[in-house]
Write an enzyme that holds these catalytic residues in place. Structure first.
Site, PDB file in Angstrom:
ATOM      1  N   HIS A 146      13.604  -1.577  15.764  1.00 34.88           N
ATOM      2  CA  HIS A 146      12.817  -2.842  15.185  1.00 34.88           C
ATOM      3  C   HIS A 146      13.900  -3.993  14.415  1.00 34.88           C
ATOM      4  O   HIS A 146      13.448  -4.928  14.105  1.00 34.88           O
ATOM      5  CB  HIS A 146      11.750  -2.445  14.192  1.00 34.88           C
ATOM      6  CG  HIS A 146      10.624  -1.715  14.790  1.00 34.88           C
ATOM      7  ND1 HIS A 146       9.852  -2.097  16.044  1.00 34.88           N
ATOM      8  CD2 HIS A 146      10.068  -0.587  14.609  1.00 34.88           C
ATOM      9  CE1 HIS A 146       8.983  -1.275  16.408  1.00 34.88           C
ATOM     10  NE2 HIS A 146       9.449  -0.149  15.508  1.00 34.88           N
TER      11      HIS A 146
HETATM   12  N1  V1S Z   1       1.332   2.721  11.814  1.00 36.98           N
HETATM   13  C1  V1S Z   1       2.105   2.578  10.481  1.00 36.98           C
HETATM   14  C2  V1S Z   1       2.616   2.534   9.332  1.00 36.98           C
HETATM   15  N2  V1S Z   1       2.608   3.268   8.281  1.00 36.98           N
HETATM   16  C3  V1S Z   1       3.281   2.756   7.352  1.00 36.98           C
HETATM   17  C4  V1S Z   1       3.669   3.470   6.199  1.00 36.98           C
HETATM   18  C5  V1S Z   1       2.774   4.298   5.664  1.00 36.98           C
HETATM   19  C6  V1S Z   1       3.165   5.057   4.618  1.00 36.98           C
HETATM   20  C7  V1S Z   1       4.029   4.458   3.710  1.00 36.98           C
HETATM   21  F1  V1S Z   1       4.614   5.019   2.401  1.00 36.98           F
HETATM   22  C8  V1S Z   1       4.868   3.368   4.214  1.00 36.98           C
HETATM   23  C9  V1S Z   1       4.671   3.066   5.433  1.00 36.98           C
HETATM   24  N3  V1S Z   1       4.030   1.889   8.075  1.00 36.98           N
HETATM   25  C10 V1S Z   1       3.587   1.264   9.192  1.00 36.98           C
HETATM   26  C11 V1S Z   1       3.910   0.282  10.018  1.00 36.98           C
HETATM   27  C12 V1S Z   1       5.353   0.393  10.640  1.00 36.98           C
HETATM   28  C13 V1S Z   1       5.688   1.552  11.712  1.00 36.98           C
HETATM   29  C14 V1S Z   1       7.159   1.568  11.926  1.00 36.98           C
HETATM   30  C15 V1S Z   1       7.314   2.443  13.192  1.00 36.98           C
HETATM   31  C16 V1S Z   1       8.940   2.456  13.162  1.00 36.98           C
HETATM   32  C17 V1S Z   1       9.152   3.063  14.767  1.00 36.98           C
HETATM   33  O1  V1S Z   1       8.777   4.390  14.677  1.00 36.98           O
HETATM   34  O2  V1S Z   1       9.076   2.421  15.970  1.00 36.98           O
HETATM   35  C18 V1S Z   1      10.798   3.314  14.779  1.00 36.98           C
HETATM   36  C19 V1S Z   1      11.524   4.058  13.843  1.00 36.98           C
HETATM   37  N4  V1S Z   1       3.811  -0.693   9.308  1.00 36.98           N
HETATM   38  C20 V1S Z   1       2.727  -1.621   9.290  1.00 36.98           C
HETATM   39  O3  V1S Z   1       1.722  -1.341  10.021  1.00 36.98           O
HETATM   40  C21 V1S Z   1       2.846  -2.908   8.430  1.00 36.98           C
HETATM   41  C22 V1S Z   1       1.889  -2.927   7.502  1.00 36.98           C
HETATM   42  C23 V1S Z   1       1.736  -3.953   8.391  1.00 36.98           C
HETATM   43  C24 V1S Z   1       0.815  -1.912   7.223  1.00 36.98           C
HETATM   44  C25 V1S Z   1       1.093  -0.664   6.229  1.00 36.98           C
HETATM   45  N5  V1S Z   1       1.766  -1.145   5.103  1.00 36.98           N
HETATM   46  C26 V1S Z   1       2.273  -0.098   4.436  1.00 36.98           C
HETATM   47  C27 V1S Z   1       2.958  -2.235   5.224  1.00 36.98           C
HETATM   48  C28 V1S Z   1       2.448  -3.389   6.102  1.00 36.98           C
HETATM   49 ZN    ZN Z   2       7.821   4.251  16.725  1.00 36.56          ZN
END
Ligand code: V1S
Ligand code: ZN
Ligand code: CA
Length: 393
Positions: A146
């Site tokens: 990403h």
């Molecule tokens: N789905 C999901 C998710 N969960 C979290 C998260 C949960 C707990 C925490 F302490 C911190 C973060 N973030 C997300 C996602 C990002 C997913 C990334 C995937 C990465 C990969 O596997 O593809 C490659 C390594 N973030 C979101 O959904 C963004 C938000 C929109 C919602 C969640 N909040 C925490 C941030 C903003």
């Molecule tokens: Zn992923």
């Protein structure tokens, strides 16, 4: 003795840095770098290290990171104070600008080292393929798809895959990038949007506004202008919850088989995010270790040099199972690995969670309802085959 384990011809190299695994994103954060320690422990317990060339990788240099990332972003990444230290009063907007310090991309201790180690292992793997010292090079610490030129995103700060592909492009005319992480490989797609030397194919759950990152629709196939060389060179396979091994395997072979015929890649870069497995903390699919591994096996069967990266994966014991199994596939010994995880394996207690006789090919997690109809999957394959009519070398 080596010949028994090591099949004729293929040289496999394994690139890792145990220091990377000691970093922590924070207690509640899903990304756990120690899943790499667990993976290495299984790989070692099964004796696989004897069938590969093993390298402890160096950290990537600033100049190497700079071949994709902007200097102001790297400078901030290298100097930003960790979260528990006083805020940087001189740079109030930079954390927002670079998307650093939120809950997804926290500023943890040793962040810059962690990023340079991940990039270093992917660059080393790509170089082994470039100089033909390896047929399959594995970097489980990479796969952070990403990250953008000047922005962190979704647990990714440095796009080691883009750096690895840029390295491969120095030695090979065409790179096929395949991404089986449950999330869309947006950073890699964007980086190579305007070139016909890299074809990107991502399989992912797609539900804009609900599921991260919200991009990667079926019709997103690169620049719309036919004059742009990147047109038709991005393939997206948007899926719904609960896809099974059988459906995924059929899709993967139909799409990658045809892409291989049309694009005729000289090398494959495969991102093996393990969050597409059943029972993942963030994922939504029903893939088993066998179904996930079948994608690696199919790519290997194409007989093209390959770099294999890690990626997502948030149920550590299952991540380790899948990546150990896929390491076995790379070596060609998956049918020879004993069924039960060796009793002497350090960390074996993590696998006892499932059963007292844990195996690599365990049924993972509770299955989700399958929301993928055969009709929709056929439509996807038809659309992709139409795109590929414009691609040819
Ligand atoms: N789905 C999901 C998710 N969960 C979290 C998260 C949960 C707990 C925490 F302490 C911190 C973060 N973030 C997300 C996602 C990002 C997913 C990334 C995937 C990465 C990969 O596997 O593809 C490659 C390594 N973030 C979101 O959904 C963004 C938000 C929109 C919602 C969640 N909040 C925490 C941030 C903003
Ligand atoms: Zn992923
Ligand atoms: Ca994907």
């Amino acid at each position: 003795e080596y010949d028994i384990v090591r099949p004729k011809g293929k040289t496999v190299s394994f690139h890792a840095n145990p220091e990377m695994e000691k970093h922590h994103f924070g207690q509640t954060h899903p990304m756990k770098p120690w899943r790499l320690t667990l993976t290495k422990s299984l790989v070692t317990s099964y004796g696989m290290t004897f069938a590969m060339d093993n390298y402890t990788t160096r950290t990537a240099t600033y100049e190497e990171l700079n071949s994709f990332h902007a200097s102001d972003y790297l400078d901030y990444l290298a100097t930003a104070p960790p979260e528990d230290q006083p805020r940087d009063v001189d740079n109030p907007d930079k954390e927002v600008k670079f998307n650093l310090g939120g809950s997804d991309c926290p500023l943890f201790h040793g962040l810059y080292d962690y990023c340079s180690m991940s990039a270093g292992s992917s660059l080393d793997a790509a170089r082994k393929i470039c100089n033909q010292q390896s047929d399959i090079a594995i970097a489980w610490g990479g796969g952070l798809h990403h990250a953008k030129r000047s922005e962190a995103s979704g647990f990714c700060y440095i796009n080691d895959i883009v750096l690895g592909i840029l390295q491969l492009l120095r030695c090979y005319p065409r790179v096929l990038y395949i991404d089986i992480d449950v999330h869309h490989g947006d950073g890699v797609e964007e980086a190579f949007f305007s070139t016909d030397r890299v074809m990107t194919v991502s399989f992912h759950k797609y539900q804009p506004e609900v599921f991260f990152p919200g991009t990667g629709g079926l019709d997103d196939n690169g620049p719309k202008s036919e004059h742009n060389q990147g047109a038709h060179h991005a393939i997206n396979v948007p899926l719904n919850d609960g896809i099974t091994d059988e459906q995924y395997g059929w899709l993967f072979e139909s799409i990658i088989g045809k892409t291989n015929e049309s694009f005729r890649p000289s090398v494959i870069a495969l991102q093996c995010g393990a969050d597409s497995l059943a029972g993942d903390r963030l994922g939504r699919f029903n893939l088993q270790v066998q179904g996930h591994g079948a994608c690696v096996n199919f790519c290997k069967s194409l007989g093209i040099p390959m770099v294999i990266f890690g990626g997502g994966g948030y149920t550590p014991r299952n991540v380790a199972r899948a990546w150990a199994y896929e390491t076995a596939i790379a070596i060609g010994c998956q049918s020879k690995i004993p069924e039960v995880i060796p009793a002497h394996a350090p960390w074996r207690e993590h696998f006892i969670h499932d059963t007292i006789f844990p195996t690599l090919e365990q049924i993972l997690g509770e299955p989700r309802a399958n929301r993928n109809t055969q009709k929709r999957l056929q439509e996807i394959v038809m659309h992709v085959h139409e795109q590929l009519r414009f691609v040819g070398h």
